[in-house]
Design an enzyme around this catalytic site. Structure first.
Site, short mmCIF file in Angstrom:
data_model
loop_
_atom_site.label_atom_id
_atom_site.label_comp_id
_atom_site.label_asym_id
_atom_site.label_seq_id
_atom_site.Cartn_x
_atom_site.Cartn_y
_atom_site.Cartn_z
N ASN A 10 -1.89 -12.46 -23.66
CA ASN A 10 -0.79 -14.10 -24.39
C ASN A 10 -1.47 -14.39 -25.52
OD1 ASN A 10 0.23 -16.33 -24.75
ND2 ASN A 10 -0.47 -17.40 -23.56
N TRP A 11 -1.44 -13.78 -27.03
CA TRP A 11 -1.41 -14.67 -27.78
C TRP A 11 -1.30 -16.47 -28.49
CZ3 TRP A 11 -0.32 -9.97 -31.80
CH2 TRP A 11 -1.52 -9.19 -31.82
N LYS A 12 0.00 -16.96 -27.59
CA LYS A 12 -0.01 -17.93 -27.88
C LYS A 12 0.61 -17.78 -29.38
CE LYS A 12 -3.61 -19.25 -24.52
NZ LYS A 12 -4.27 -20.33 -23.76
N HIS A 96 3.94 -21.07 -18.31
CA HIS A 96 2.51 -21.20 -18.60
C HIS A 96 2.36 -22.44 -18.39
CE1 HIS A 96 -1.36 -21.05 -21.08
NE2 HIS A 96 -1.35 -19.71 -20.88
N GLU A 98 0.99 -24.64 -20.81
CA GLU A 98 0.96 -24.85 -21.71
C GLU A 98 2.57 -25.56 -21.71
OE1 GLU A 98 -0.76 -22.31 -24.10
OE2 GLU A 98 -2.53 -22.95 -23.90
N GLU A 171 -3.70 -19.65 -12.92
CA GLU A 171 -4.42 -20.25 -14.37
C GLU A 171 -4.66 -21.68 -13.23
OE1 GLU A 171 -4.02 -17.21 -17.46
OE2 GLU A 171 -2.12 -18.81 -17.56
N GLY A 177 -8.66 -22.42 -22.64
CA GLY A 177 -8.58 -22.22 -23.13
C GLY A 177 -10.26 -23.46 -23.44
N SER A 216 -10.05 -18.39 -19.47
CA SER A 216 -11.16 -18.35 -20.16
C SER A 216 -11.78 -16.81 -20.01
CB SER A 216 -12.38 -19.90 -20.18
OG SER A 216 -11.65 -20.59 -20.79
N GLY A 237 -6.06 -15.27 -22.51
CA GLY A 237 -5.05 -15.78 -24.50
C GLY A 237 -6.29 -15.34 -24.88
#
Ligand code: PEP
Length: 258
Positions: A10-12, A96, A98, A171, A177, A216, A237
């Site tokens: 997941n590159w965000k 997700h 976020e 998650e 992160g 992480s 991520g």
């Protein structure tokens, strides 16, 4: 039942065309790995086409990080399931943390997005439902209560014949992160409980759903996490932005295919 290992990057809101080319080149030298581990990358949607072109000859899938809960209409800036499918996405991340925290993805919206993805049958899209507890909820021993509520709400209308298109990513919010990772034992405890929940609801086809751990994950902790019985791979991520690190994580998942 043997579940195929799966690693999703997941590159965000990161990456570039240069990173697309770099990662595709790195994967091109790993055909055996890609034969044993399903790998997908979810770049920002505007890089989907570049990713597709760069990986045409490779067994690597593409995905998106979100989708709108409506089929079409006046939703400026959003993407429907049909649009992302036609753009070549095979995986769609849903819920997700976020998006739940900062972009108003309520339980109802998450459920509606999941319904849209699973209702779309023109192409075999797979939904990756993200669930997880906050640090405070873990501290208050509410972890399983929170996760079961998230599962209950998102999966209420899912049918047994749709389960092969479902992936669940556990998650913990406090691990995303932050550099803090759930220990393999902590992660397995939750994964085992999720698997039981799925099995109670749908029997063997529920138990066969792939469960990913995210939070992480790095090259140096992936092997221990993926050695756990119910951790079928990872949602990655930050480390998916570094070819060596991401490949090492995918290699760690390879052990599960043997
Ligand atoms: C994620 O974005 O889903 C994630 C797990 O991020 P990170 O690996 O950076 O913690």
């Amino acid at each position: 039942m043997q579940r195929q290992p799966l690693v999703i990057g997941n590159w965000k809101m990161n990456g570039s065309k240069a990173l697309v080319a770099h990662l595709a080149t790195a994967f091109a030298s790993q055909p055996e790995l890609l034969g044993q581990v399903h790998v997908a990358v979810c770049p920002p949607a505007v890089l989907l086409n570049a990713w597709q072109q760069a990986t045409q000859q490779l067994a690597v899938a593409a995905g998106v990080q979100d989708v709108n809960e409506h089929a079409d209409g006046a939703h400026t800036g959003e993407h429907s399931v049909q649009l992302v499918a036609e753009a070549g996405a095979e995986y769609v991340l849903i819920g997700h943390s976020e998006r739940r925290q900062f972009y108003a993805d309520t339980e109802a919206r998450v459920a509606a997005k999941l319904r849209q993805v699973l209702a779309y049958t023109e192409q075999p899209l797979r939904a990756v439902l993200c669930v997880g507890e906050s640090a405070e909820q873990r501290y208050n021993e509410q972890t399983m209560m929170v996760i079961e509520a998230q599962l209950e709400s998102a999966l209420a209308t899912v049918k047994a014949d749709q389960l092969s298109r479902l992936v669940i990513a556990y998650e913990p919010v406090w691990a995303i992160g932050t550099g803090l990772t759930a220990s393999p034992e902590q992660a397995q405890q939750v994964h085992g409980a999720i698997r039981k929940w799925l099995e109670n609801k749908w029997g063997a086809s529920g138990a066969a759903v792939q469960l990913l751990y995210g939070g992480s994950v790095k090259a140096d902790n992936a092997t221990a996490l993926f050695a756990e019985a119910d951790i079928d791979g990872g949602l990655i991520g930050g480390a998916s932005l570094h070819a060596d690190e991401f490949l090492a994580i995918c290699t760690a998942a390879q052990a599960r295919s043997r």
